[in-house]
Write an enzyme that holds these catalytic residues in place. Structure first.
Site, PDB file in Angstrom:
ATOM      1  N   VAL A  16       0.784  -1.222  -0.065  1.00  0.00           N
ATOM      2  CA  VAL A  16       0.028  -0.018  -0.244  1.00  0.00           C
ATOM      3  C   VAL A  16       1.276   1.401   0.074  1.00  0.00           C
ATOM      4  CG1 VAL A  16      -1.651   1.358   1.565  1.00  0.00           C
ATOM      5  CG2 VAL A  16      -1.986  -1.227   1.118  1.00  0.00           C
ATOM      6  N   ASP A  35      10.985   3.347   5.880  1.00  0.00           N
ATOM      7  CA  ASP A  35      10.266   2.161   6.135  1.00  0.00           C
ATOM      8  C   ASP A  35      11.204   1.212   7.216  1.00  0.00           C
ATOM      9  OD1 ASP A  35       8.723  -0.405   4.892  1.00  0.00           O
ATOM     10  OD2 ASP A  35      10.053  -1.060   6.120  1.00  0.00           O
ATOM     11  N   THR A  91      -1.540  -4.054   9.944  1.00  0.00           N
ATOM     12  CA  THR A  91      -2.312  -3.685  11.178  1.00  0.00           C
ATOM     13  C   THR A  91      -2.666  -5.441  10.831  1.00  0.00           C
ATOM     14  OG1 THR A  91      -4.324  -3.826   9.354  1.00  0.00           O
ATOM     15  CG2 THR A  91      -4.059  -2.361  11.344  1.00  0.00           C
ATOM     16  N   THR A 126      -5.700  -0.781   6.971  1.00  0.00           N
ATOM     17  CA  THR A 126      -6.852  -0.790   7.594  1.00  0.00           C
ATOM     18  C   THR A 126      -6.940  -0.700   9.056  1.00  0.00           C
ATOM     19  OG1 THR A 126      -7.609  -2.126   6.056  1.00  0.00           O
ATOM     20  CG2 THR A 126      -8.937  -2.635   7.904  1.00  0.00           C
ATOM     21  N   PHE A 152      -8.458   1.496  -1.206  1.00  0.00           N
ATOM     22  CA  PHE A 152      -9.408  -0.415  -1.383  1.00  0.00           C
ATOM     23  C   PHE A 152      -8.389  -0.870  -2.545  1.00  0.00           C
ATOM     24  CE2 PHE A 152     -12.190   3.012   0.372  1.00  0.00           C
ATOM     25  CZ  PHE A 152     -12.523   2.276   1.153  1.00  0.00           C
ATOM     26  N   ARG A 154      -6.638  -3.142  -5.125  1.00  0.00           N
ATOM     27  CA  ARG A 154      -6.085  -4.795  -4.833  1.00  0.00           C
ATOM     28  C   ARG A 154      -4.933  -5.169  -5.594  1.00  0.00           C
ATOM     29  NH1 ARG A 154     -10.450  -5.286  -9.160  1.00  0.00           N
ATOM     30  NH2 ARG A 154      -9.408  -3.560  -9.782  1.00  0.00           N
ATOM     31  N   GLU A 155      -4.300  -6.009  -4.767  1.00  0.00           N
ATOM     32  CA  GLU A 155      -2.825  -6.231  -5.161  1.00  0.00           C
ATOM     33  C   GLU A 155      -2.953  -6.498  -6.685  1.00  0.00           C
ATOM     34  OE1 GLU A 155      -0.468  -9.029  -2.179  1.00  0.00           O
ATOM     35  OE2 GLU A 155      -1.147  -7.360  -1.016  1.00  0.00           O
ATOM     36  N   CYS A 260      -6.030  -8.950   3.294  1.00  0.00           N
ATOM     37  CA  CYS A 260      -7.201  -8.562   3.861  1.00  0.00           C
ATOM     38  C   CYS A 260      -8.485  -9.490   4.154  1.00  0.00           C
ATOM     39  CB  CYS A 260      -6.853  -7.622   2.248  1.00  0.00           C
ATOM     40  SG  CYS A 260      -5.603  -6.362   2.237  1.00  0.00           S
ATOM     41  N   ARG A 332       0.339 -14.136   1.796  1.00  0.00           N
ATOM     42  CA  ARG A 332      -0.123 -14.360   2.900  1.00  0.00           C
ATOM     43  C   ARG A 332      -1.279 -14.635   2.543  1.00  0.00           C
ATOM     44  NH1 ARG A 332       1.157  -7.639   4.204  1.00  0.00           N
ATOM     45  NH2 ARG A 332       1.125  -7.993   1.974  1.00  0.00           N
TER      46      ARG A 332
END
Ligand code: NAD
Length: 439
Positions: A16, A35, A91, A126, A152, A154-155, A260, A332
């Site tokens: 993101v 980072d 998160t 999120t 919102f 999307r990968e 997600c 993931r």
């Protein structure tokens, strides 16, 4: 309309954060991405992109060449020079299903002392309802605003999604702060929805919950199709052409996954529970998804001519696809990895191929890939296997040479959990075929 250039810091340069930073720089803003991962920052400063994301390398290269995008180690350094600071840190799911806000709190605490008076912190991660307050408490500043601006994208289509969003949602208690954040997106042709923080935070979870529900629904329908002898493709075409339903997100498969939906659906249940509401529908959505992953293992068992998990012991399974969907390198909570873990647990030897998972392995992937023998192409993964299982819908799997596959395999069965192959062509190559919800 172009946006007035603003000085922006991005805290967390992952899927993101990197997309957001690069695209905001493309819109003309001055962006510093930070980072805590020194290797990632080194890589980016060498002009390399740490993730697979279509079009991202070009946007990053152009923005760097224009002098509008830089990468630094540490959030405080980036925040010190910024008018607006985006939090794009993880998160993850906590032990009780709730969103773990420790990364958010750590980042907010770190940037607190260096923030410019009047600056704005934007929660793009999120986060559950009430998280703007969590950030306000952590930064310990009464001269900055905290605004919610959920993401919102999307990968796999992240750049396109960022530059052509269906909507931009901004939640703020302060109208002026909301409009300053909205102004960042002035270069986009986007509907901007300004609301309060609780509504903005709820929109993100409700959107992901609804999308997960659509997939669980079609997977349940696919299971029913198998039971009654119907064809899920015809059923999806029939229901999807109803404009009240729509055809998007109605592809049956091995279940939803990724970074997600699994955590956000559980967080939604938890948020509701914490506020006295039993979101039983969402619990059902999660349960159907768990069942779907198990149903895929059962299909492998049946393809081995067995009824019990014991048939997996000593079997050899060739897996095609490891990522949670095509177009990304993200492992993931991939359904593929979940199915493979079960296969290995019950004694199968798994060889696998995925176009984005090649040696040398990144250490972060080592745990997910433990015990899986990686191969350089699909035929190598299929060699000597008793059954081949397609678990990610990579386009190249549609083009498989089925005769060659049948020749290298020891057994003669394919389980196609993404319905990418033509069953007739598979059977013509002398292989048994099982898809999801297909006759
Ligand atoms: P990610 O793991 O790819 O990236 C997060 C980055 O934050 C990592 O590089 C990590 O090193 C860095 N980080 C952690 N703590 C830091 C700190 N204190 N200072 C600086 N950097 C720090 O995660 P992601 O997939 O980009 O997700 C980020 C958030 O966005 C999550 O809340 C996620 O739910 C949400 N989101 C993700 C997607 C998606 O498709 N990945 C889409 C929409 C929303």
């Amino acid at each position: 309309m172009t946006a007035p250039a603003t000085s922006i810091a991005i805290v967390g340069t992952g899927y993101v954060g990197l997309t957001t930073g690069a695209c905001l720089a493309k819109l003309g803003h001055q962006v510093t991405c930070a980072d805590i991962d020194a290797d990632k920052i080194d890589l980016l400063n060498r002009g390399e992109i740490p993730i697979v994301e279509e079009g991202l390398a070009e946007v990053v290269a152009d923005a760097r060449a224009a002098g509008r995008l830089e990468f630094v180690l540490g959030a405080a350094t980036a925040a010190a020079g910024a008018d607006i600071v985006f939090l794009c840190v993880p998160t993850p799911q906590g032990d009780d299903g709730s969103a773990d806000l420790s990364y958010i709190q750590a980042a907010a605490t770190e940037i607190g002392p260096s923030l410019r008076p009047g600056s704005i912190i934007v929660n793009k991660s999120t986060v559950p309802v009430g998280s703007t307050r969590v950030v306000e408490r952590a930064v310990r500043r009464d001269d900055v605003h905290v605004v919610s601006n959920p993401e919102f994208l999307r990968e796999g289509t992240a750049v396109r999604d960022f530059l052509h969003p269906d909507r931009v949602v901004i939640g703020a208690a302060d109208r002026d702060a909301a409009e300053r954040v909205a102004a960042l997106y002035a270069g986009l042709d986007a509907t901007i929805l300004i609301t309060d923080p609780a509504s903005a935070e709820t929109i993100k979870y409700a959107a992901n919950g609804f999308l997960a529900m659509k997939i669980s629904f079609v997977n349940a329908v696919a299971a029913m199709c198998e039971a009654v002898g119907a064809d899920v493709a015809a059923v999806v075409q029939g229901i999807g052409s109803d404009t009240r339903i729509g055809s998007a997100f109605l592809n049956p498969g091995p279940g939803w996954g990724g970074s997600c939906f699994p955590k956000d659906s559980r967080a939604l249940v938890r948020i509701a529970q914490d506020h006295g509401y039993n979101f039983s529908m969402m619990r059902g959505v999660i349960e159907v998804n768990d069942q779907q992953r198990s149903r895929m293992v059962d299909k492998v068992i049946r393809a081995l001519d067995g009824h019990e998990r014991s048939v997996l012991s000593g079997s050899r399974v060739g897996v095609l696809g490891l990522t949670f969907k095509a177009g990304t390198d993200d492992l993931r909570d991939s359904p593929s990895i979940s199915v493979i873990r079960d296969l290995i647990h019950f004694g199968a030897d798994v060889t696998a191929y995925d176009p984005t998972v090649i040696d040398p392995l990144h250490p972060a992937r080592a745990a997910a890939l433990d015990g899986i023998a990686l191969c350089a192409d699909p035929y190598a993964a299929a060699t000597d296997s008793d059954v081949v299982v397609i678990l990610t819908e990579w386009p190249e799997f549609k083009e498989l040479d089925l005769d060659k596959l049948a020749t290298v395999m020891a057994g003669k069965a394919i389980v196609d959990t993404r319905n990418v192959l033509d069953p007739t062509a598979v059977r013509s190559a002398g292989l048994a075929y099982d898809g999801v919800g297909r006759r």
